[in-house]
Motif scaffolding. Sequence first.
Motif, PDB file in Angstrom:
ATOM      1  N   GLY A   1       0.825  -1.209   0.000  1.00 26.96           N
ATOM      2  CA  GLY A   1       0.000   0.000   0.000  1.00 26.96           C
ATOM      3  C   GLY A   1       0.857   1.256   0.000  1.00 26.96           C
ATOM      4  O   GLY A   1       2.010   1.232  -0.411  1.00 26.96           O
ATOM      5  N   LYS A   2       0.257   2.336   0.465  1.00 25.68           N
ATOM      6  CA  LYS A   2       0.981   3.601   0.506  1.00 25.68           C
ATOM      7  C   LYS A   2       0.820   4.251   1.878  1.00 25.68           C
ATOM      8  O   LYS A   2      -0.156   3.983   2.585  1.00 25.68           O
ATOM      9  N   CYS A   3       1.770   5.111   2.192  1.00 17.70           N
ATOM     10  CA  CYS A   3       1.682   5.846   3.452  1.00 17.70           C
ATOM     11  C   CYS A   3       2.046   7.302   3.199  1.00 17.70           C
ATOM     12  O   CYS A   3       3.087   7.593   2.609  1.00 17.70           O
ATOM     13  N   ASN A   4       1.184   8.197   3.615  1.00 22.24           N
ATOM     14  CA  ASN A   4       1.440   9.632   3.468  1.00 22.24           C
ATOM     15  C   ASN A   4       2.063  10.194   4.739  1.00 22.24           C
ATOM     16  O   ASN A   4       1.819   9.691   5.834  1.00 22.24           O
ATOM     17  N   LEU A   5       2.819  11.258   4.545  1.00 22.14           N
ATOM     18  CA  LEU A   5       3.223  12.083   5.681  1.00 22.14           C
ATOM     19  C   LEU A   5       2.320  13.303   5.635  1.00 22.14           C
ATOM     20  O   LEU A   5       2.252  13.998   4.613  1.00 22.14           O
ATOM     21  N   ARG A   6       1.559  13.508   6.705  1.00 20.93           N
ATOM     22  CA  ARG A   6       0.684  14.683   6.732  1.00 20.93           C
ATOM     23  C   ARG A   6       0.937  15.507   7.979  1.00 20.93           C
ATOM     24  O   ARG A   6       0.840  15.001   9.094  1.00 20.93           O
ATOM     25  N   PHE A   7       1.247  16.764   7.777  1.00 15.63           N
ATOM     26  CA  PHE A   7       1.420  17.664   8.909  1.00 15.63           C
ATOM     27  C   PHE A   7       0.063  18.174   9.345  1.00 15.63           C
ATOM     28  O   PHE A   7      -0.678  18.750   8.551  1.00 15.63           O
ATOM     29  N   ASP A   8      -0.235  17.905  10.610  1.00 17.91           N
ATOM     30  CA  ASP A   8      -1.518  18.277  11.175  1.00 17.91           C
ATOM     31  C   ASP A   8      -1.352  19.701  11.727  1.00 17.91           C
ATOM     32  O   ASP A   8      -1.219  19.893  12.927  1.00 17.91           O
ATOM     33  N   ASP A   9      -1.338  20.672  10.812  1.00 12.77           N
ATOM     34  CA  ASP A   9      -0.932  22.025  11.225  1.00 12.77           C
ATOM     35  C   ASP A   9      -2.134  22.954  11.418  1.00 12.77           C
ATOM     36  O   ASP A   9      -2.324  23.902  10.680  1.00 12.77           O
ATOM     37  N   THR A  10      -2.917  22.640  12.456  1.00 14.51           N
ATOM     38  CA  THR A  10      -4.111  23.449  12.707  1.00 14.51           C
ATOM     39  C   THR A  10      -3.984  24.322  13.952  1.00 14.51           C
ATOM     40  O   THR A  10      -4.950  24.958  14.359  1.00 14.51           O
ATOM     41  N   ASN A  11      -2.795  24.332  14.576  1.00 16.92           N
ATOM     42  CA  ASN A  11      -2.556  25.179  15.758  1.00 16.92           C
ATOM     43  C   ASN A  11      -1.449  26.167  15.456  1.00 16.92           C
ATOM     44  O   ASN A  11      -0.300  25.977  15.871  1.00 16.92           O
ATOM     45  N   PRO A  12      -1.765  27.254  14.713  1.00 17.35           N
ATOM     46  CA  PRO A  12      -0.698  28.113  14.193  1.00 17.35           C
ATOM     47  C   PRO A  12       0.242  28.664  15.266  1.00 17.35           C
ATOM     48  O   PRO A  12       1.422  28.890  14.991  1.00 17.35           O
ATOM     49  N   THR A  13      -0.236  28.840  16.483  1.00 18.06           N
ATOM     50  CA  THR A  13       0.614  29.499  17.480  1.00 18.06           C
ATOM     51  C   THR A  13       1.789  28.630  17.923  1.00 18.06           C
ATOM     52  O   THR A  13       2.782  29.139  18.431  1.00 18.06           O
ATOM     53  N   LYS A  14       1.662  27.318  17.764  1.00 19.37           N
ATOM     54  CA  LYS A  14       2.714  26.446  18.295  1.00 19.37           C
ATOM     55  C   LYS A  14       3.567  25.807  17.216  1.00 19.37           C
ATOM     56  O   LYS A  14       4.478  25.039  17.502  1.00 19.37           O
ATOM     57  N   GLU A  15       3.238  26.082  15.963  1.00 19.48           N
ATOM     58  CA  GLU A  15       3.890  25.328  14.893  1.00 19.48           C
ATOM     59  C   GLU A  15       4.955  26.146  14.190  1.00 19.48           C
ATOM     60  O   GLU A  15       4.933  27.366  14.203  1.00 19.48           O
ATOM     61  N   ASP A  16       5.881  25.423  13.574  1.00 24.05           N
ATOM     62  CA  ASP A  16       7.010  26.122  12.994  1.00 24.05           C
ATOM     63  C   ASP A  16       7.650  25.286  11.885  1.00 24.05           C
ATOM     64  O   ASP A  16       7.656  24.061  11.946  1.00 24.05           O
ATOM     65  N   GLN A  17       8.213  25.997  10.904  1.00 22.17           N
ATOM     66  CA  GLN A  17       8.894  25.324   9.789  1.00 22.17           C
ATOM     67  C   GLN A  17      10.076  24.483  10.285  1.00 22.17           C
ATOM     68  O   GLN A  17      10.367  23.417   9.741  1.00 22.17           O
ATOM     69  N   GLU A  18      10.738  24.950  11.335  1.00 20.05           N
ATOM     70  CA  GLU A  18      11.866  24.177  11.887  1.00 20.05           C
ATOM     71  C   GLU A  18      11.406  22.752  12.238  1.00 20.05           C
ATOM     72  O   GLU A  18      12.119  21.773  12.009  1.00 20.05           O
ATOM     73  N   TYR A  19      10.209  22.650  12.802  1.00 20.88           N
ATOM     74  CA  TYR A  19       9.691  21.337  13.197  1.00 20.88           C
ATOM     75  C   TYR A  19       9.332  20.502  11.962  1.00 20.88           C
ATOM     76  O   TYR A  19       9.577  19.299  11.919  1.00 20.88           O
ATOM     77  N   VAL A  20       8.751  21.162  10.970  1.00 21.25           N
ATOM     78  CA  VAL A  20       8.418  20.458   9.725  1.00 21.25           C
ATOM     79  C   VAL A  20       9.690  19.835   9.143  1.00 21.25           C
ATOM     80  O   VAL A  20       9.732  18.647   8.804  1.00 21.25           O
ATOM     81  N   ASP A  21      10.752  20.621   9.052  1.00 25.03           N
ATOM     82  CA  ASP A  21      12.009  20.142   8.468  1.00 25.03           C
ATOM     83  C   ASP A  21      12.583  18.980   9.287  1.00 25.03           C
ATOM     84  O   ASP A  21      13.039  17.981   8.729  1.00 25.03           O
ATOM     85  N   SER A  22      12.548  19.124  10.597  1.00 22.96           N
ATOM     86  CA  SER A  22      13.137  18.072  11.432  1.00 22.96           C
ATOM     87  C   SER A  22      12.341  16.765  11.294  1.00 22.96           C
ATOM     88  O   SER A  22      12.912  15.685  11.282  1.00 22.96           O
ATOM     89  N   ILE A  23      11.021  16.895  11.185  1.00 26.34           N
ATOM     90  CA  ILE A  23      10.180  15.694  11.087  1.00 26.34           C
ATOM     91  C   ILE A  23      10.470  14.945   9.778  1.00 26.34           C
ATOM     92  O   ILE A  23      10.622  13.718   9.763  1.00 26.34           O
ATOM     93  N   MET A  24      10.609  15.691   8.683  1.00 32.08           N
ATOM     94  CA  MET A  24      10.897  15.025   7.404  1.00 32.08           C
ATOM     95  C   MET A  24      12.246  14.312   7.470  1.00 32.08           C
ATOM     96  O   MET A  24      12.398  13.177   7.038  1.00 32.08           O
ATOM     97  N   ARG A  25      13.209  14.996   8.062  1.00 32.63           N
ATOM     98  CA  ARG A  25      14.539  14.391   8.173  1.00 32.63           C
ATOM     99  C   ARG A  25      14.489  13.112   9.013  1.00 32.63           C
ATOM    100  O   ARG A  25      15.089  12.087   8.662  1.00 32.63           O
ATOM    101  N   ASP A  26      13.760  13.172  10.125  1.00 27.92           N
ATOM    102  CA  ASP A  26      13.716  12.023  11.029  1.00 27.92           C
ATOM    103  C   ASP A  26      13.012  10.823  10.398  1.00 27.92           C
ATOM    104  O   ASP A  26      13.440   9.686  10.571  1.00 27.92           O
ATOM    105  N   VAL A  27      11.917  11.070   9.687  1.00 27.91           N
ATOM    106  CA  VAL A  27      11.194   9.955   9.047  1.00 27.91           C
ATOM    107  C   VAL A  27      12.115   9.275   8.034  1.00 27.91           C
ATOM    108  O   VAL A  27      12.220   8.048   7.985  1.00 27.91           O
ATOM    109  N   GLN A  28      12.820  10.090   7.247  1.00 26.95           N
ATOM    110  CA  GLN A  28      13.719   9.518   6.237  1.00 26.95           C
ATOM    111  C   GLN A  28      14.893   8.806   6.882  1.00 26.95           C
ATOM    112  O   GLN A  28      15.316   7.746   6.432  1.00 26.95           O
ATOM    113  N   TRP A  29      15.412   9.395   7.940  1.00 25.55           N
ATOM    114  CA  TRP A  29      16.530   8.751   8.624  1.00 25.55           C
ATOM    115  C   TRP A  29      16.122   7.377   9.161  1.00 25.55           C
ATOM    116  O   TRP A  29      16.905   6.430   9.134  1.00 25.55           O
TER     117      TRP A  29
END
Length: 566
Positions: free
Chosen positions: A68-96
């Motif tokens: 099958g397939k698996c998506n990576l989805r950022f659940d970014d509905t809380n703008p005050t706590k979210e940041d691009q730094e976290y998005v980047d780190s998450i992508m790196r960690d999943v791939q690692w």
Amino acid sequence: MTLPNENPTEGTHKNFIEVEIEKDFATKESLRGRSLMTRFPPEPNGYLHIGHAKSICLNFGLAQRYGGKCNLRFDDTNPTKEDQEYVDSIMRDVQWLGFQWDGLFYASDYFDQLYEWAVQLIREGHAYVCDLDAEAMRQYRGTLTEPGRNSPYRDRSVAENFDLFERMKRGEFPDGARTLRAKIDMASPNLNLRDPVMYRILHSHHHRTGDKWCIYAMYDWAHGESDSIEGITHSICTLEFENHRPLYDWFCKTLRIYHPRQMEFARLNLSYTVMSKRKLLQLVTEGHVSGWDDPRMPTISGLRRRGYTPESIRSFCETIGVARFNGTIDVLVLENAVREHLNQIANRYMAILDPIKVVLTNYPEGQTETLEAVNNPEDPSAGARQLPFSRTLFIEREDFMENPPSKYFRLKPGGEVRLRYAYIIRCDEVIKDASGKVVELRCSYDPETRSGSGAASERKVKGTIHWVSASTAACCEVRLYDRLFQSENPEEAAEGKTFLDNINPNSVTNIVAVVEPELARQSPGTRVQFERNGYFVVDEIDSLPDKPVFNRIVTLRDSWAKIASK
Ligand code: ATP
Ligand code: MG
């Protein structure tokens, strides 16, 4: 049955999720023509931790197993706590960790669609704008034993709801002034069905949508709908969401959209660790650790820097499996997983963490020789290396005892020991400084006992110790890491204390070790074994060319068990 692999886990025990997935594909009309589709949906409000690794291995692993397939989805509905730094780190960690997503999505990709669906619910009488503030809403909500009361705004006309909702979106009202709520059942025994909030007003900049929106979808409203849009067949989440499932189902049914199946499994808890992102953030912002990637952190980036391998984390997740009841896994299981993998792949070297000088009085001054040492007995392809040997050496202070107990087989006055790959030596004289501290051992070596020479086997001694030749030795910084928390469940703090009070004050010790020359040439990220000591990695951040800094990944054996049994 549309699963490409009929018996994908044949011969192995299937977990309950696999059993359910196979049953669904065999029986459900709605899955005809589809293949398994899962997703990993982190909120980009922090770095991923070992608990997330469990969810990643599960979701990506199922997709692999069933074609099958698996998506990576950022659940970014809380703008005050979210940041691009976290998005980047998450992508790196999943791939690692060794996984590659099929689709890369953001809940914020769906804000327009979600808005349209909200309008549809208003039009069909299933949602209304409510003016109760948070406190009043809580009072109207009732409790587990008492039903709630209807909001006085519940019966607004469709036209009025429509008008107010549009004005909420246009930014006419301040934060918190109004909400959009689903009109379900204020008397439901399930509190999540008591007219849950779908949208709140939040005049806040979003890391992707900027200032376009000032109303933001709540988790329950965004999550299932995002799953539906992506055609997720099985939306796997942790047990806290079990009683949100009726709401998940209600939204899909009421909207008459594609309806994924939500399934829950137990989240991972580890002993001696905290895992909530809020607490991990606090450790970082208050400076209890050096950052999200501090080698003591249970984050993926911390484990990576500590020297953990992706294979060991995947194997750990495989070992613990998935269950439907919450429990705590002993952190030893994680430590064993990395130890086992490193035993296969790490080359062995000699390093002395706490040196005493040894002078071989009968070894000619100025003479040197090289000895052959095996790099990794578990892996013949790792080959061998040349170890320099000379008159002055260092051994580990704890490998010498002046007044040892009877079963002590390391070096003692008048006693003999074998130097690994080299000769048998005898301790003839102990030299101390004014304070009585041993500073030098004067020994003699037996030239007939060189390892690998036939004669070596004729004389046996009980102990073998490691050593480093002084003239060619290098000095390296070594960081001896230990657990960050000293109590098994750090969250269980005494009255008036917090989890921070359970921090282990000795979770890192910095020392300078004397090491064989090969070790000083290792490049960042290389994992090695210091013989008889532990596994270490060359730190990727603080090492300089020819000046490696070593992080201790894990000891060779469980040193905590020894402490506990003393
Ligand atoms: P935290 O409580 O640490 O902030 P979270 O659940 O809010 O974590 P998310 O970013 O929303 O973090 O999580 C993404 C996915 O990872 C979710 O599907 C969640 O269920 C899963 N997950 C989070 N923590 C764990 C855990 N300890 N064990 C297993 N899965 C987890
Ligand atoms: Mg969450």
